[in-house]
Design a protein around this motif. Structure first.
Motif: not given
Length: 120
Positions: A46-53, A59-80
């Motif tokens: 579900w986190f492959a969809l816009p807005g889902r992250a 609590p006490h975790a980095a915001p998931l949208p920020d993590l997704v952006d960081s990963i996409l900035s220099g890595g790859r995300i693949t949906l099965c």
């Protein structure tokens, strides 16, 4: 250190700590210069969809949208492929930069020389 890190995240909002750990490790690895490939499977699909992250909270975790952006900035995300199909997610639905690929591509990635694989 491995030249490449492949991370498969199998958990979504139903197991928030495990899910967050996978995204956090992937983002830190990208920031460290590691070649990262993050695979979304199961409920993490579900986190492959816009807005889902943005709906993810831990609590006490980095915001998931920020993590997704960081990963996409220099890595790859693949949906099965199968996970996407079961949820009726198509390539037209996913975030820019997310690809849909299947087990053959996953196996190629995790069996490449110099690759470390983690599953969350």
């Amino acid at each position: 250190m491995a030249k490449k890190l492949v991370i498969k995240v199998t958990a979504g909002a139903e197991a928030p700590e495990r899910c967050s750990q996978a995204f956090t490790v992937a983002a830190v690895a990208v920031a460290s210069g590691v070649d990262v490939s993050l695979w979304l499977t199961g409920e993490a699909a579900w986190f492959a969809l816009p807005g889902r992250a943005a709906t993810f909270e831990l609590p006490h975790a980095a915001p998931l949208p920020d993590l997704v952006d960081s990963i996409l900035s220099g890595g790859r995300i693949t949906l099965c492929t199968q996970c996407a199909a079961r949820r009726e997610i198509t390539e037209a639905d996913v975030l820019t930069g997310v690809r849909i690929a299947g087990a053959q591509v996953f196996v190629q990635e995790v069996t490449a020389d110099g690759t470390q694989a983690l599953v969350y």
